[in-house]
Design a protein around this motif. Structure first.
Motif, PDB file in Angstrom:
ATOM      1  N   GLN A   1       6.733  -7.624 -13.979  1.00 21.95           N
ATOM      2  CA  GLN A   1       6.684  -9.087 -13.952  1.00 21.95           C
ATOM      3  C   GLN A   1       6.442  -9.638 -12.550  1.00 21.95           C
ATOM      4  O   GLN A   1       6.431 -10.874 -12.370  1.00 21.95           O
ATOM      5  N   GLY A   2       6.260  -8.772 -11.572  1.00 27.10           N
ATOM      6  CA  GLY A   2       6.049  -9.240 -10.211  1.00 27.10           C
ATOM      7  C   GLY A   2       4.574  -9.461  -9.890  1.00 27.10           C
ATOM      8  O   GLY A   2       3.680  -8.953 -10.574  1.00 27.10           O
ATOM      9  N   TRP A   3       4.343 -10.199  -8.808  1.00 21.19           N
ATOM     10  CA  TRP A   3       3.000 -10.520  -8.327  1.00 21.19           C
ATOM     11  C   TRP A   3       2.773  -9.877  -6.964  1.00 21.19           C
ATOM     12  O   TRP A   3       3.712  -9.710  -6.183  1.00 21.19           O
ATOM     13  N   LEU A   4       1.504  -9.592  -6.672  1.00 20.64           N
ATOM     14  CA  LEU A   4       1.087  -9.299  -5.307  1.00 20.64           C
ATOM     15  C   LEU A   4       0.472 -10.567  -4.754  1.00 20.64           C
ATOM     16  O   LEU A   4      -0.449 -11.145  -5.357  1.00 20.64           O
ATOM     17  N   ARG A   5       0.961 -11.027  -3.592  1.00 19.34           N
ATOM     18  CA  ARG A   5       0.469 -12.256  -2.978  1.00 19.34           C
ATOM     19  C   ARG A   5      -0.021 -11.948  -1.558  1.00 19.34           C
ATOM     20  O   ARG A   5       0.730 -11.409  -0.747  1.00 19.34           O
ATOM     21  N   ILE A   6      -1.274 -12.276  -1.282  1.00 19.20           N
ATOM     22  CA  ILE A   6      -1.893 -12.035   0.019  1.00 19.20           C
ATOM     23  C   ILE A   6      -2.289 -13.369   0.619  1.00 19.20           C
ATOM     24  O   ILE A   6      -3.019 -14.152  -0.010  1.00 19.20           O
ATOM     25  N   LYS A   7      -1.842 -13.629   1.851  1.00 22.94           N
ATOM     26  CA  LYS A   7      -2.188 -14.880   2.520  1.00 22.94           C
ATOM     27  C   LYS A   7      -2.878 -14.588   3.851  1.00 22.94           C
ATOM     28  O   LYS A   7      -2.398 -13.785   4.643  1.00 22.94           O
ATOM     29  N   ASN A   8      -3.972 -15.305   4.074  1.00 18.70           N
ATOM     30  CA  ASN A   8      -4.765 -15.167   5.283  1.00 18.70           C
ATOM     31  C   ASN A   8      -5.152 -16.563   5.743  1.00 18.70           C
ATOM     32  O   ASN A   8      -5.139 -17.518   4.958  1.00 18.70           O
ATOM     33  N   LEU A   9      -5.498 -16.702   7.006  1.00 20.04           N
ATOM     34  CA  LEU A   9      -5.980 -17.977   7.518  1.00 20.04           C
ATOM     35  C   LEU A   9      -7.449 -17.923   7.907  1.00 20.04           C
ATOM     36  O   LEU A   9      -8.199 -18.870   7.661  1.00 20.04           O
ATOM     37  N   ASN A  10      -7.868 -16.835   8.522  1.00 16.01           N
ATOM     38  CA  ASN A  10      -9.228 -16.736   9.031  1.00 16.01           C
ATOM     39  C   ASN A  10      -9.784 -15.362   8.682  1.00 16.01           C
ATOM     40  O   ASN A  10      -9.458 -14.369   9.328  1.00 16.01           O
ATOM     41  N   GLY A  11     -10.614 -15.302   7.632  1.00 14.91           N
ATOM     42  CA  GLY A  11     -11.194 -14.045   7.213  1.00 14.91           C
ATOM     43  C   GLY A  11     -11.184 -13.890   5.705  1.00 14.91           C
ATOM     44  O   GLY A  11     -10.440 -14.579   4.999  1.00 14.91           O
ATOM     45  N   PRO A  12     -11.998 -12.978   5.179  1.00 19.71           N
ATOM     46  CA  PRO A  12     -12.130 -12.808   3.736  1.00 19.71           C
ATOM     47  C   PRO A  12     -11.059 -11.887   3.158  1.00 19.71           C
ATOM     48  O   PRO A  12     -10.386 -11.143   3.883  1.00 19.71           O
ATOM     49  N   ILE A  13     -10.931 -11.931   1.838  1.00 19.09           N
ATOM     50  CA  ILE A  13     -10.077 -11.006   1.097  1.00 19.09           C
ATOM     51  C   ILE A  13     -10.906 -10.421  -0.045  1.00 19.09           C
ATOM     52  O   ILE A  13     -11.519 -11.172  -0.808  1.00 19.09           O
ATOM     53  N   ARG A  14     -10.903  -9.112  -0.138  1.00 20.77           N
ATOM     54  CA  ARG A  14     -11.617  -8.433  -1.225  1.00 20.77           C
ATOM     55  C   ARG A  14     -10.626  -7.608  -2.037  1.00 20.77           C
ATOM     56  O   ARG A  14      -9.840  -6.851  -1.465  1.00 20.77           O
ATOM     57  N   VAL A  15     -10.649  -7.759  -3.354  1.00 23.46           N
ATOM     58  CA  VAL A  15      -9.739  -7.049  -4.248  1.00 23.46           C
ATOM     59  C   VAL A  15     -10.552  -6.136  -5.148  1.00 23.46           C
ATOM     60  O   VAL A  15     -11.517  -6.572  -5.783  1.00 23.46           O
ATOM     61  N   GLU A  16     -10.135  -4.859  -5.200  1.00 18.81           N
ATOM     62  CA  GLU A  16     -10.814  -3.860  -6.018  1.00 18.81           C
ATOM     63  C   GLU A  16      -9.786  -3.147  -6.893  1.00 18.81           C
ATOM     64  O   GLU A  16      -8.576  -3.296  -6.713  1.00 18.81           O
ATOM     65  N   GLU A  17     -10.271  -2.351  -7.815  1.00 16.86           N
ATOM     66  CA  GLU A  17      -9.386  -1.576  -8.682  1.00 16.86           C
ATOM     67  C   GLU A  17      -8.793  -0.393  -7.924  1.00 16.86           C
ATOM     68  O   GLU A  17      -9.481   0.291  -7.163  1.00 16.86           O
ATOM     69  N   SER A  18      -7.511  -0.146  -8.116  1.00 20.73           N
ATOM     70  CA  SER A  18      -6.848   1.020  -7.524  1.00 20.73           C
ATOM     71  C   SER A  18      -6.963   2.203  -8.469  1.00 20.73           C
ATOM     72  O   SER A  18      -6.813   2.065  -9.686  1.00 20.73           O
ATOM     73  N   THR A  19      -7.220   3.373  -7.915  1.00 19.21           N
ATOM     74  CA  THR A  19      -7.274   4.598  -8.710  1.00 19.21           C
ATOM     75  C   THR A  19      -6.027   5.455  -8.508  1.00 19.21           C
ATOM     76  O   THR A  19      -5.898   6.512  -9.115  1.00 19.21           O
ATOM     77  N   SER A  20      -5.093   4.984  -7.675  1.00 16.95           N
ATOM     78  CA  SER A  20      -3.897   5.765  -7.371  1.00 16.95           C
ATOM     79  C   SER A  20      -2.680   5.324  -8.175  1.00 16.95           C
ATOM     80  O   SER A  20      -1.632   5.983  -8.134  1.00 16.95           O
TER      81      SER A  20
END
Length: 269
Positions: free
Chosen positions: A44-63
């Motif tokens: 039920q938890g979330w992953l939260r990523i915060k940035n100010l200057n720069g991109p974020i790319r999310v991909e599928e994990s295989t691990s």
């Protein structure tokens, strides 16, 4: 995180002033990531990523684990101005929050960034995040100056930026996305039960959803077109720039808006 329009526009001005390009020198980056984190997200938890200057790319994990790397880039700034913080937040401390922080007095939480003196000034140091996400993990990613790209997600996705486009795909869902300057493309295999929102100011919005859809629509643009693959029931006079209608049985609210750009609803085959 959902940013208000006032906060978004204020962040736009601050970020634009802080990120003026210096064409005479190419951006530098470390040969290896400046930050790495790997771990599990509680049920039920979330992953939260915060940035100010720069991109974020999310991909599928295989691990089967969340894997996060971040790389600093700069021209004349000091990369030591940026540090990274990981902490557990949310109900039951089930969410994992990872922030890129500029300067010592800054902090962040689920609501956003906080700084006593520098505000959102990042100099010319930027951070590129790469996230590998296991199945079933919802993700919330936000930045101010940078694009957002989410692929391989299987659960809920929330994505927000100010200066940058968003392309977010989840085989599950739902997806919620907003920017100010950039296109928004969202694709999802499931809609959940809550209202859905997709917004930009300067850019077009494309939303791809399952063929079976029940929703009350609110589509709007100023300089652009509104198009839909779905049959709709419209009450009253049709406005080509602002459309309120019902798809299927109605129910959840689906709001899609822009100012300079078009809006398109795409039915998945």
């Amino acid at each position: 995180m959902r940013l208000s329009r006032v906060n978004l526009l204020a962040a736009t001005a601050l970020a634009a002033a802080a990120a003026l390009p210096i064409a005479s020198r190419p951006a530098l980056a470390q040969a290896s990531p400046d930050f790495t984190w790997s771990g599990q997200i509680a049920p039920q938890g979330w992953l939260r990523i915060k940035n100010l200057n720069g991109p974020i790319r999310v991909e599928e994990s295989t691990s089967g684990k969340v894997e996060v790397t971040a790389t600093k880039r700069w021209r004349r700034g000091d990369p030591k101005d940026v540090r990274f913080e990981v902490k557990k937040v949310g109900p039951g401390q089930n969410d994992v929050l990872i922030c890129a922080l500029w300067y010592e007095e800054s902090s962040c939480d689920e609501r956003g960034y906080h700084s006593e003196s520098h505000g959102h000034n990042t100099g010319d140091v930027s951070v590129d995040f790469v996230v590998r996400l296991p199945k079933g993990t919802p993700v919330d990613v936000s930045t101010v100056n940078g694009s957002l790209g989410v692929s391989g997600a299987t659960a809920e996705v929330r994505a927000s930026t100010v200066n940058g486009g968003i392309e977010a795909t989840s085989s599950g869902g739902p997806v919620i996305a907003s920017t100010v300057n950039g296109d928004v493309t969202a694709r999802m295999g499931a809609l959940g039960s809550e209202d859905l929102r997709f917004e930009t100011v300067n850019g077009s919005v494309t939303v791809e959803m399952p063929a079976a859809l029940d929703a009350d629509l609110d589509l709007s643009t100023v300089n652009g077109r509104l198009t839909s693959d779905y049959p709709m029931t419209v009450e009253g006079r049709i406005n080509p720039r602002h459309l309120t209608a019902t798809i299927g049985k109605g129910g959840r609210r689906l709001k899609v808006s822009t100012v300079n750009g078009s809006v398109r609803l795409v039915k998945r085959g």
